[in-house]
Scaffold this active site. Structure first.
Site, short mmCIF file in Angstrom:
data_model
loop_
_atom_site.label_atom_id
_atom_site.label_comp_id
_atom_site.label_asym_id
_atom_site.label_seq_id
_atom_site.Cartn_x
_atom_site.Cartn_y
_atom_site.Cartn_z
CG HIS A 177 -1.54 -1.22 1.23
ND1 HIS A 177 -2.79 -1.52 0.73
CD2 HIS A 177 -1.37 -2.58 2.15
CE1 HIS A 177 -3.17 -2.64 1.15
NE2 HIS A 177 -2.30 -3.36 2.19
CB SER A 298 12.30 21.91 -15.10
OG SER A 298 11.51 23.23 -15.38
CE LYS A 304 11.21 18.89 -10.79
NZ LYS A 304 10.03 19.05 -11.43
CD GLU A 311 8.22 11.64 -14.96
OE1 GLU A 311 7.54 12.39 -15.85
OE2 GLU A 311 8.91 12.13 -14.19
#
Ligand code: ARG
Length: 487
Positions: A177, A298, A304, A311
């Protein structure tokens, strides 16, 4: 230009030249000029031109067989084969050009053969339909794709195995979880992926077996009146067997579904690994970081550093799942045998194979280079709450039924949380107040390395178990490599 001229059937100069094949293969039956919009709509050339090499190989085998049964003379066969070899060279060097009227790669190759070899080209299609031809080409392509995927998969398995070996005993929290649950080792965690990708290898091997059947000789749907030697063609093209039923042979795309489905499940595994990398490289986890060469930044936020590759592995799995659905949807309503809907099989199959191969190769590089912060993982694994189950099992070893032990420890957890303490802060006396079955050893249960050593059950994260799993991983990689080599 008259409609007949455009379809190439009626002009005197064409007849005089003799070499040009009618632009449309069906020109005998349909004399009207084909609508250009229809041509654009029905053409599959942009997608299926990558079947070119297989199409030529299939045609060469077919021609040799036609020669062997006496349909072609030696001279006719020589002319056809020379033309086909020239086309193969044009295809591989990239100079093969398509004409606007070419409907698909099969008609394009046939048109080019007419240009190169003259009217004898018209004999090649004897005993053959594009229906058994395209099914054959696609099986040849898919069979090779399985091999390429297995090579890429073995690389990914090996990268994971290598990193697992480096981190065989490094503790980290295992999650259920997405909540910290129990101590595992990073090696154990990575080997879970070797198991997943190991099963993918078996599925890709099975998909390749599904491809290994020759449709050619099935004609449009009902075989041929000619004494075609199908076994000979199968042998030449390296197929293990010939399709047993001509109707099944031209209508079947199960092999494409099986390969695409194997890709989809592989991509789901890549996606889950990608998700772990995204989580682990976040500040919240801080377990992993990518080298700058494998990270992205970024355009706006200067600080970043993103795991975009992970992804995209996650994001692209959705498309490959869609490819399976697309393919199944094409098939589900089709009456036997060939229907033009089947032309729609290629885009999802090609996309699934391309995406899965590229993703596995990218993740291989990522997994080889990712830096693990084992100190951060160890700190997280030292959370005393991760030992709650071990403490309950300690009580079990001292004769307390597990359900009762669970309740006792659960109550201690609740109390320490309310008091802002951890389980490791409790004294032996406090434990004994919760249950007289606790002995002095309970306060020594919190070392994560010791927790790992306690879990040496087969399949567990203990050091000896992980050593055994590493040996098994080597056999998985070797099996995948053997499958890639065709074994
Ligand atoms: N381009 C077609 C396909 O991919 C080839 C077979 C065409 N057959 C036919 N009967 N129209 O399915």
């Amino acid at each position: 230009m008259s409609s007949g001229a455009r379809n190439g059937v009626a002009t005197p100069e064409r007849r005089a030249r003799g070499a040009a094949r009618p632009t449309k293969v069906w020109a005998g039956r349909l004399s009207a000029r084909t609508s250009e919009q229809l041509e654009r709509y029905t053409s599959s050339l942009a997608v299926d031109r990558r079947l070119g090499a297989d199409d030529v190989a299939g045609s060469r085998a077919h021609a040799r067989m036609l020669r062997s049964i006496g349909v072609l003379t030696a001279a006719q066969h020589r002319a056809i084969d020379a033309g086909l070899r020239a086309i193969a060279a044009e295809l591989s060097s990239g100079v093969f050009t398509v004409s606007p009227g070419d409907e698909d790669i099969h008609t394009a190759v046939e048109r080019r053969l007419f240009e190169l070899a003259g009217p004898v080209a018209g004999m090649l299609h004897t005993g053959r339909s594009r229906n058994d031809q395209v099914a054959t080409d696609l099986r040849m392509w898919a069979r090779r794709a399985c091999t390429d995927l297995l090579v890429a998969l073995a690389g990914l398995q090996e990268a994971l195995m290598t990193r697992a070996g480096e981190h065989r005993t490094d503790p980290m929290p295992g999650y259920t979880h997405l909540q910290r649950a129990q101590v595992v080792s990073l090696g154990h965690h990575l080997l879970a992926y070797v198991e997943m990708f190991g099963r993918d290898g078996l599925r890709l091997g099975a998909a390749r077996l599904a491809c290994d059947e020759l449709p050619l000789g099935s004609g449009a749907l009902a075989g041929s009146t000619l004494p075609l030697d199908r076994e000979r063609v199968a042998h030449e093209l390296g197929f293990g067997r010939i399709a047993a039923n001509s109707m099944d042979a031209v209508a079947d795309r199960d092999f494409a579904v099986e390969l695409t489905a194997a890709c989809a499940l592989t991509m789901v595994h890549c996606s889950r690994l990608g998700e772990e990398l995204v989580l682990w490289s976040s500040a919240e986890f801080g377990f992993a970081s990518l080298p700058d060469s494998l990270a992205t930044g970024s355009s706006l936020m200067p600080q970043k550093k993103n795991a975009d590759v992970a992804e995209l592995a996650r994001g692209r799995s959705g498309r490959v799942i869609g490819d399976v659905v697309a393919l199944l949807s094409v098939l589900k309503g089709l009456p036997l045998t060939y229907n033009r809907d089947l032309q729609e099989d290629k885009e999802p199959l090609f996309d699934a194979v391309d995406t899965t191969a590229a993703t596995m190769r990218m993740l291989t590089e990522v997994m080889s280079a990712v830096r693990f912060d084992v100190a951060a993982m160890r700190r997280a694994a030292a959370d005393p709450a991760l030992q709650a189950t071990d403490i309950a099992e300690y009580l079990v070893a001292n004769g307390v039924p597990f359900r009762e032990a669970h309740t006792i420890v659960g109550a201690v957890v609740a109390r320490t949380l309310a008091e802002g303490r951890t389980l490791a802060d409790l004294s032996v006396e406090e434990w004994r107040a919760a249950s007289d079955r606790f002995g002095p050893g309970v306060v020594r249960l919190f070392d994560p390395d010791a927790a790992l050593r306690r879990r040496d059950v087969p399949g567990g994260p203990g050091p000896r178990s992980v050593t055994r799993q590493l040996a098994r991983a080597r056999t998985i990689v070797a099996r995948t490599r053997r499958a890639a080599a065709g074994g």
